[in-house]
Design an enzyme around this catalytic site. Sequence first.
Site, PDB file in Angstrom:
ATOM      1  N   LYS A  52       0.843  -1.206   0.000  1.00 16.39           N
ATOM      2  CA  LYS A  52       0.000   0.000   0.000  1.00 16.39           C
ATOM      3  C   LYS A  52       0.884   1.264   0.000  1.00 16.39           C
ATOM      4  CE  LYS A  52      -3.844  -2.320   2.329  1.00 16.39           C
ATOM      5  NZ  LYS A  52      -4.597  -2.585   3.562  1.00 16.39           N
ATOM      6  N   GLN A  96      -4.257  -1.558   9.962  1.00  9.73           N
ATOM      7  CA  GLN A  96      -4.280  -2.874   9.326  1.00  9.73           C
ATOM      8  C   GLN A  96      -4.830  -3.932  10.287  1.00  9.73           C
ATOM      9  OE1 GLN A  96      -3.637  -3.198   6.127  1.00  9.73           O
ATOM     10  NE2 GLN A  96      -3.793  -5.415   5.986  1.00  9.73           N
ATOM     11  N   ASP A 119     -10.733   3.135   4.576  1.00 12.57           N
ATOM     12  CA  ASP A 119     -11.021   1.695   4.492  1.00 12.57           C
ATOM     13  C   ASP A 119     -12.537   1.440   4.505  1.00 12.57           C
ATOM     14  OD1 ASP A 119      -9.123  -0.296   4.159  1.00 12.57           O
ATOM     15  OD2 ASP A 119      -8.378  -0.135   6.226  1.00 12.57           O
TER      16      ASP A 119
HETATM   17  N1  GUN Z   1      -6.772  -6.776   6.511  1.00  8.49           N
HETATM   18  C1  GUN Z   1      -7.131  -7.465   5.404  1.00  8.49           C
HETATM   19  N2  GUN Z   1      -7.664  -6.624   4.475  1.00  8.49           N
HETATM   20  C2  GUN Z   1      -7.650  -5.390   5.020  1.00  8.49           C
HETATM   21  C3  GUN Z   1      -8.065  -4.114   4.546  1.00  8.49           C
HETATM   22  O1  GUN Z   1      -8.588  -3.935   3.423  1.00  8.49           O
HETATM   23  N3  GUN Z   1      -7.864  -3.077   5.410  1.00  8.49           N
HETATM   24  C4  GUN Z   1      -7.299  -3.240   6.651  1.00  8.49           C
HETATM   25  N4  GUN Z   1      -7.155  -2.162   7.431  1.00  8.49           N
HETATM   26  N5  GUN Z   1      -6.922  -4.414   7.109  1.00  8.49           N
HETATM   27  C5  GUN Z   1      -7.083  -5.485   6.289  1.00  8.49           C
END
Ligand code: GUN
Length: 292
Positions: A52, A96, A119
């Site tokens: 990311k 995350q 998110d």
């Molecule tokens: N863990 C797995 N997918 C995601 C996501 O799209 N965002 C976040 N913050 N954690 C994740």
Amino acid sequence: MQLLDGKLLSQQIKQEIATQVTEIRSNGQKIPHLVAILVGTAGRSETYVASKMKSCEEVGMKSTLIRFDDSVTEAELLAKVEEVNQNPDMDGLIVQLPLPAHISADKVMETIHPSKDVDGFHPINIGRMAKGLPAYVSATPQGILEMLKRYEIETAGKHCVVVGRSQIVGLPMSILMQRNDYPGNCTVTLTHSRTKNLAEITRTADILIAALGKPEFITAEMVKEGAVVIDVGLEKVPDASKKSGFALKGDVKFDEVAPKAGFITPVPGGVGLMTICSLMQNTVKAARREVY
Ligand code: GUN
């Protein structure tokens, strides 16, 4: 069978975002800034967050990674979230998941200000999304919608079967596919671990979205001829034929399902790359105050 090529689409979308960021820069506006909080080093989170951050750099956006040890307390984490909420330079914040067991993910998600919740996990954003109001839509479902749109896949009146009811993918996906919009207007069935006769249901899917997190669970006999198959899974499985000793597998048994499918996403190179693009698109919206 046609491949839904996440690699190709994500390159196009990254190029579009890079152009927007260049415009923002040349207009003297603030460069979109994504902040990620990563707790610990377990699982695949570190890899996901690194990609990311790297993608933000590639498109000229600003990114900041804030790391904590597994031992961080909930109060310390919430204080950091508040600090980011208050910082006008920071447009989007993701924490995350998963988090260590002693921290309530729900509490953390509810502490992120909805206007920075790129998110789309805050209950306000989920509620607004469900009502069809302007909202941040969580990145993976949004990436799947983008894929359906860019391949001009017809969705109205189709039966969409979602396998898996996670808050991150399955639940929002099922809501989005039924809304009166394109992509959408599907008759949706949301299936999960307690669903009876799952294969009977998946065999009636025109659009099958596999998001249950079980490698190669969806076999050819579970899929209708010509179906659109979207594979959200990504797991490492042991594979002695590979130098690394493992292979990356989705929730769909690709080799046997692909010949039967009308469209299918590969793993890797499918949905995962779209997710990152959606996150960056949301961060650009946040910087432009487009949603809130
Ligand atoms: N863990 C797995 N997918 C995601 C996501 O799209 N965002 C976040 N913050 N954690 C994740």
